[in-house]
Each structure stands twice: as structure tokens, then as C-alpha cells.
Motif scaffolding. Structure first.
Motif, mmCIF file in Angstrom:
data_model
loop_
_atom_site.group_PDB
_atom_site.id
_atom_site.type_symbol
_atom_site.label_atom_id
_atom_site.label_comp_id
_atom_site.label_asym_id
_atom_site.label_seq_id
_atom_site.Cartn_x
_atom_site.Cartn_y
_atom_site.Cartn_z
ATOM 1 N N ARG A 1 0.818 -1.206 0.000
ATOM 2 C CA ARG A 1 0.000 0.000 0.000
ATOM 3 C C ARG A 1 0.856 1.262 0.000
ATOM 4 O O ARG A 1 0.384 2.326 -0.394
ATOM 5 C CB ARG A 1 -0.941 0.022 1.211
ATOM 6 N N ARG A 2 2.092 1.162 0.474
ATOM 7 C CA ARG A 2 2.953 2.338 0.586
ATOM 8 C C ARG A 2 3.878 2.527 -0.616
ATOM 9 O O ARG A 2 4.229 3.651 -0.959
ATOM 10 C CB ARG A 2 3.827 2.242 1.851
ATOM 11 N N VAL A 3 4.274 1.401 -1.237
ATOM 12 C CA VAL A 3 5.193 1.494 -2.374
ATOM 13 C C VAL A 3 4.405 1.875 -3.625
ATOM 14 O O VAL A 3 3.346 1.300 -3.892
ATOM 15 C CB VAL A 3 5.915 0.153 -2.595
ATOM 16 N N PRO A 4 4.875 2.841 -4.409
ATOM 17 C CA PRO A 4 4.153 3.230 -5.628
ATOM 18 C C PRO A 4 3.968 2.060 -6.592
ATOM 19 O O PRO A 4 4.816 1.168 -6.676
ATOM 20 C CB PRO A 4 5.051 4.314 -6.242
ATOM 21 N N PHE A 5 2.866 2.091 -7.299
ATOM 22 C CA PHE A 5 2.533 1.036 -8.263
ATOM 23 C C PHE A 5 3.668 0.830 -9.254
ATOM 24 O O PHE A 5 4.063 -0.308 -9.555
ATOM 25 C CB PHE A 5 1.251 1.424 -9.002
ATOM 26 N N LEU A 6 4.220 1.918 -9.787
ATOM 27 C CA LEU A 6 5.252 1.811 -10.812
ATOM 28 C C LEU A 6 6.508 1.148 -10.271
ATOM 29 O O LEU A 6 7.151 0.353 -10.967
ATOM 30 C CB LEU A 6 5.587 3.196 -11.379
#
Length: 231
Positions: free
Chosen positions: A72-77
């Protein structure tokens, strides 16, 4: 601008371009649907795991919590790129669509697990205690007592997440998946103006997301908890 679009439109709206866009839209929908369906199943497992109280299951609860928080914290990209390089290292022949599908599943599972957990927690504690008094196992309690009451709370935000998630799959274009955003780049590189190429992509995204958003609003109106119902 409009004169340029009118000039390019006959060459743009060809059979092959329309088929290309339709396939790209199908890829976008497939990524979104796979991510939400598989993510819902994995999210349910994570939510139920975090609902356990047994000391023996504490390591699993820690893993479920860490998984949820990290993705949830790490960006999707960033997650997409990490998955891409991991697959390239160990399974170089894996299709780009599969890499994107795995990534969308992980991201969706993290977000949907919180939605599901919120729904489970919305059921009054007395219901949990009654199930324990009847010697139900945790899985029986979730399946027979809690989920039949919680799904009305879970479904509207989960559906709203699905609509938003459709737009997030555009990042799959960064690793070469031929979805809608990638299709816009291809058409732009073929010589069509950015206004026409990406304007068409905008219209298709709207045509996909708007009916789903209206359906989600209808679900929210019909399935919301009783405190939101009109007398």
C-alpha cells in the motif's frame, strides 16, 4: 486543433486502428478484472489472517500486516518495475501481461484486504462471540456469520476501488504491455496528433469507467448499511 483532428480522422478511424484500440481496451479490462478478482481472494485471506487471535498464528499475522503495508505504501510503478526485473532474472520468457497481472494482483490484494478487514470489523462483536459460543471455527464464523453481514459494507468501496484501479493499469505501458495508454503512444508514433491519439484513449477510458462508476453508485445506494437508508 479541430481542423487537424477532422483532417486526420479518416485515416485514424480505420478498421485496423479500431481493432487495435478494442484489443488494447480488452487488455486494460482484463488486467483490472484479474487484479481485482485474484486480489479479492488474496485480500480475504490476508484480512482473515489478521482477524485471528491465536498466539500460534502471530507470525502469519505479522506477514499479512507487512504485506499489506508494504504494497500500500510502495508506488505502483516501483512495484511493477521490481516485478519486471525479478521475472527477467528468473523467468525471462514470462509474458509482459503476466508480469503486469501479478503486480496488479499484489497491489489490489493489499488495498482490498483493508476494505475487507474494515467490513469484517463493522460486524458487531456480539456476532463473533455468539459464533464462538456455538463452537464455530474461525472459517465457519467468517463464512456463515460475518461475511453475510459484512458484504454490504465491503462491496461499494471495493467496486469504487475497481473503477479507480482501471486507470492505474495504464502504468503497465511502462514495461510494454499493449493496453490503452500504450496504444495511444503507438498511434501517436504513427503520425497522428497527440490530441487525436490520446483524446481517443480518454474517450475510451471514460466509456469504460463511467458506466461502472454509475453501477457502483447504485450499489452503494442499495447496499449501504441501514444507517444510510432513508426511512
Amino acid at each position: 486543433m479541430f481542423s487537424q483532428i477532422a483532417y486526420e480522422w479518416p485515416q485514424f478511424a480505420t478498421y485496423y486502428n479500431l481493432i487495435f484500440l478494442a484489443k488494447a481496451a480488452g487488455t486494460t479490462l482484463a488486467l483490472s478484472a484479474l487484479g481485482v478478482i485474484l486480489g479479492s481472494l488474496l485480500g480475504l485471506v490476508l484480512a482473515v489472517t489478521r482477524a485471528t487471535r491465536s498466539p500460534w498464528l502471530a507470525p502469519l499475522r505479522i506477514i499479512a500486516f507487512a504485506f499489506t503495508e508494504i504494497f500500500r505504501r510502495v508506488p505502483f510503478l516501483v512495484t511493477l518495475m521490481l516485478a519486471f526485473f525479478v521475472f527477467q532474472m528468473f523467468l525471462a520468457d514470462t509474458s509482459l501481461f503476466l508480469v503486469a497481472a501479478v503486480t496488479t494482483t499484489l497491489i489490489a490484494a493489499a488495498y482490498l484486504s483493508e476494505i475487507i478487514r474494515g467490513g469484517l470489523n463493522s460486524v458487531h462483536l456480539n456476532q463473533w462471540e455468539a459464533a464462538v459460543a456455538m463452537n464455530f471455527t474461525l472459517l465457519q464464523t467468517i463464512r456463515l456469520v460475518i461475511l453475510p453481514q459484512a458484504w454490504r459494507i465491503i462491496l461499494p468501496p471495493a467496486f469504487g476501488f475497481f473503477v479507480l484501479f482501471i486507470k492505474d493499469t495504464a502504468l503497465a505501458s511502462q514495461i510494454g504491455v499493449v493496453e490503452l495508454t500504450f496504444a495511444g503512444k503507438v498511434l501517436n508514433n504513427k503520425g497522428f496528433s497527440p490530441t487525436l491519439a490520446f483524446g481517443a484513449i480518454l474517450v475510451i477510458y471514460f466509456m469504460i469507467s463511467y458506466p461502472l462508476a454509475r453501477l457502483g453508485a447504485a450499489l452503494e445506494a442499495n447496499l449501504a448499511s441501514s444507517r444510510h437508508h432513508r426511512p
